[in-house]
Design a protein around this motif. Structure first.
Motif, PDB file in Angstrom:
ATOM      1  N   LEU A  67       0.824  -1.204   0.000  1.00  0.00           N
ATOM      2  CA  LEU A  67       0.000   0.000   0.000  1.00  0.00           C
ATOM      3  C   LEU A  67       0.862   1.259   0.000  1.00  0.00           C
ATOM      4  O   LEU A  67       0.616   2.197  -0.768  1.00  0.00           O
ATOM      5  CB  LEU A  67      -0.934  -0.005   1.206  1.00  0.00           C
ATOM      6  N   LEU A  68       1.900   1.285   0.826  1.00  0.00           N
ATOM      7  CA  LEU A  68       2.756   2.471   0.894  1.00  0.00           C
ATOM      8  C   LEU A  68       3.574   2.648  -0.379  1.00  0.00           C
ATOM      9  O   LEU A  68       3.773   3.774  -0.844  1.00  0.00           O
ATOM     10  CB  LEU A  68       3.666   2.393   2.117  1.00  0.00           C
ATOM     11  N   PHE A  69       4.055   1.546  -0.968  1.00  0.00           N
ATOM     12  CA  PHE A  69       4.782   1.666  -2.227  1.00  0.00           C
ATOM     13  C   PHE A  69       3.844   2.114  -3.347  1.00  0.00           C
ATOM     14  O   PHE A  69       4.234   2.888  -4.216  1.00  0.00           O
ATOM     15  CB  PHE A  69       5.465   0.354  -2.595  1.00  0.00           C
ATOM     16  N   GLY A  70       2.611   1.643  -3.332  1.00  0.00           N
ATOM     17  CA  GLY A  70       1.630   2.099  -4.313  1.00  0.00           C
ATOM     18  C   GLY A  70       1.343   3.584  -4.163  1.00  0.00           C
ATOM     19  O   GLY A  70       1.207   4.306  -5.154  1.00  0.00           O
ATOM     20  N   LEU A  71       1.256   4.042  -2.922  1.00  0.00           N
ATOM     21  CA  LEU A  71       1.055   5.469  -2.665  1.00  0.00           C
ATOM     22  C   LEU A  71       2.231   6.278  -3.187  1.00  0.00           C
ATOM     23  O   LEU A  71       2.055   7.352  -3.775  1.00  0.00           O
ATOM     24  CB  LEU A  71       0.863   5.706  -1.162  1.00  0.00           C
ATOM     25  N   ALA A  72       3.439   5.757  -2.998  1.00  0.00           N
ATOM     26  CA  ALA A  72       4.630   6.456  -3.488  1.00  0.00           C
ATOM     27  C   ALA A  72       4.603   6.582  -5.010  1.00  0.00           C
ATOM     28  O   ALA A  72       4.925   7.637  -5.563  1.00  0.00           O
ATOM     29  CB  ALA A  72       5.888   5.729  -3.028  1.00  0.00           C
ATOM     30  N   VAL A  73       4.210   5.510  -5.705  1.00  0.00           N
ATOM     31  CA  VAL A  73       4.132   5.560  -7.164  1.00  0.00           C
ATOM     32  C   VAL A  73       3.073   6.566  -7.611  1.00  0.00           C
ATOM     33  O   VAL A  73       3.283   7.338  -8.544  1.00  0.00           O
ATOM     34  CB  VAL A  73       3.851   4.151  -7.737  1.00  0.00           C
ATOM     35  N   PHE A  74       1.933   6.569  -6.922  1.00  0.00           N
ATOM     36  CA  PHE A  74       0.865   7.521  -7.234  1.00  0.00           C
ATOM     37  C   PHE A  74       1.358   8.957  -7.056  1.00  0.00           C
ATOM     38  O   PHE A  74       1.099   9.824  -7.895  1.00  0.00           O
ATOM     39  CB  PHE A  74      -0.333   7.247  -6.323  1.00  0.00           C
ATOM     40  N   LEU A  75       2.082   9.214  -5.979  1.00  0.00           N
ATOM     41  CA  LEU A  75       2.605  10.555  -5.752  1.00  0.00           C
ATOM     42  C   LEU A  75       3.660  10.933  -6.783  1.00  0.00           C
ATOM     43  O   LEU A  75       3.753  12.098  -7.194  1.00  0.00           O
ATOM     44  CB  LEU A  75       3.171  10.660  -4.334  1.00  0.00           C
ATOM     45  N   ALA A 128       6.312  11.609  -1.404  1.00  0.00           N
ATOM     46  CA  ALA A 128       6.596  10.301  -2.002  1.00  0.00           C
ATOM     47  C   ALA A 128       7.786   9.643  -1.312  1.00  0.00           C
ATOM     48  O   ALA A 128       7.785   8.433  -1.076  1.00  0.00           O
ATOM     49  CB  ALA A 128       6.851  10.442  -3.491  1.00  0.00           C
ATOM     50  N   ALA A 129       8.786  10.437  -0.982  1.00  0.00           N
ATOM     51  CA  ALA A 129       9.948   9.896  -0.264  1.00  0.00           C
ATOM     52  C   ALA A 129       9.552   9.391   1.114  1.00  0.00           C
ATOM     53  O   ALA A 129      10.038   8.338   1.557  1.00  0.00           O
ATOM     54  CB  ALA A 129      11.033  10.963  -0.159  1.00  0.00           C
ATOM     55  N   LEU A 130       8.671  10.122   1.795  1.00  0.00           N
ATOM     56  CA  LEU A 130       8.204   9.662   3.105  1.00  0.00           C
ATOM     57  C   LEU A 130       7.406   8.366   2.987  1.00  0.00           C
ATOM     58  O   LEU A 130       7.541   7.470   3.836  1.00  0.00           O
ATOM     59  CB  LEU A 130       7.351  10.744   3.769  1.00  0.00           C
ATOM     60  N   ALA A 131       6.581   8.250   1.960  1.00  0.00           N
ATOM     61  CA  ALA A 131       5.805   7.027   1.761  1.00  0.00           C
ATOM     62  C   ALA A 131       6.723   5.850   1.456  1.00  0.00           C
ATOM     63  O   ALA A 131       6.503   4.739   1.961  1.00  0.00           O
ATOM     64  CB  ALA A 131       4.798   7.221   0.630  1.00  0.00           C
ATOM     65  N   THR A 132       7.764   6.077   0.661  1.00  0.00           N
ATOM     66  CA  THR A 132       8.717   5.012   0.360  1.00  0.00           C
ATOM     67  C   THR A 132       9.473   4.595   1.610  1.00  0.00           C
ATOM     68  O   THR A 132       9.649   3.406   1.881  1.00  0.00           O
ATOM     69  CB  THR A 132       9.695   5.469  -0.733  1.00  0.00           C
ATOM     70  N   ALA A 133       9.921   5.571   2.395  1.00  0.00           N
ATOM     71  CA  ALA A 133      10.616   5.253   3.640  1.00  0.00           C
ATOM     72  C   ALA A 133       9.712   4.495   4.598  1.00  0.00           C
ATOM     73  O   ALA A 133      10.153   3.553   5.268  1.00  0.00           O
ATOM     74  CB  ALA A 133      11.130   6.527   4.281  1.00  0.00           C
ATOM     75  N   GLY A 134       8.446   4.874   4.665  1.00  0.00           N
ATOM     76  CA  GLY A 134       7.505   4.155   5.509  1.00  0.00           C
ATOM     77  C   GLY A 134       7.299   2.727   5.045  1.00  0.00           C
ATOM     78  O   GLY A 134       7.184   1.805   5.858  1.00  0.00           O
ATOM     79  N   GLY A 135       7.270   2.521   3.730  1.00  0.00           N
ATOM     80  CA  GLY A 135       7.137   1.174   3.197  1.00  0.00           C
ATOM     81  C   GLY A 135       8.327   0.303   3.518  1.00  0.00           C
ATOM     82  O   GLY A 135       8.190  -0.888   3.788  1.00  0.00           O
ATOM     83  N   VAL A 136       9.522   0.902   3.516  1.00  0.00           N
ATOM     84  CA  VAL A 136      10.734   0.138   3.822  1.00  0.00           C
ATOM     85  C   VAL A 136      10.813  -0.175   5.316  1.00  0.00           C
ATOM     86  O   VAL A 136      11.173  -1.288   5.708  1.00  0.00           O
ATOM     87  CB  VAL A 136      11.971   0.930   3.375  1.00  0.00           C
ATOM     88  N   MET A 137      10.439   0.777   6.160  1.00  0.00           N
ATOM     89  CA  MET A 137      10.605   0.602   7.606  1.00  0.00           C
ATOM     90  C   MET A 137       9.423  -0.067   8.286  1.00  0.00           C
ATOM     91  O   MET A 137       9.474  -0.320   9.479  1.00  0.00           O
ATOM     92  CB  MET A 137      10.876   1.958   8.261  1.00  0.00           C
ATOM     93  N   TRP A 138       8.331  -0.355   7.580  1.00  0.00           N
ATOM     94  CA  TRP A 138       7.122  -0.895   8.192  1.00  0.00           C
ATOM     95  C   TRP A 138       7.354  -2.277   8.795  1.00  0.00           C
ATOM     96  O   TRP A 138       6.752  -2.637   9.788  1.00  0.00           O
ATOM     97  CB  TRP A 138       5.993  -0.953   7.163  1.00  0.00           C
TER      98      TRP A 138
END
Length: 51
Positions: free
Chosen positions: A9-17, A40-50
């Motif tokens: 979900l977070l990686f999808g949000l990053a792509v959308f952004l 987008a960078a925050l969403a990607t970081a959240g996806g990695v650290m989740w």
């Protein structure tokens, strides 16, 4: 890295952004593009650290 629904979900949000960044750059809105790129960078970081 284990992929869960939250990661996807977070990686999808990053792509959308990132698509929003491309749209803003084409319209000449560089400040808005930088703000959305930061989100987008925050969403990607959240996806990695989740995990």
């Amino acid at each position: 890295m284990e992929l869960s629904y939250a990661n996807v979900l977070l990686f999808g949000l990053a792509v959308f952004l990132l698509m929003g960044v491309i749209s803003f750059i084409r319209q000449g809105l560089k400040i808005a593009a930088l703000i959305v790129l930061g989100l987008a960078a925050l969403a990607t970081a959240g996806g990695v650290m989740w995990s």
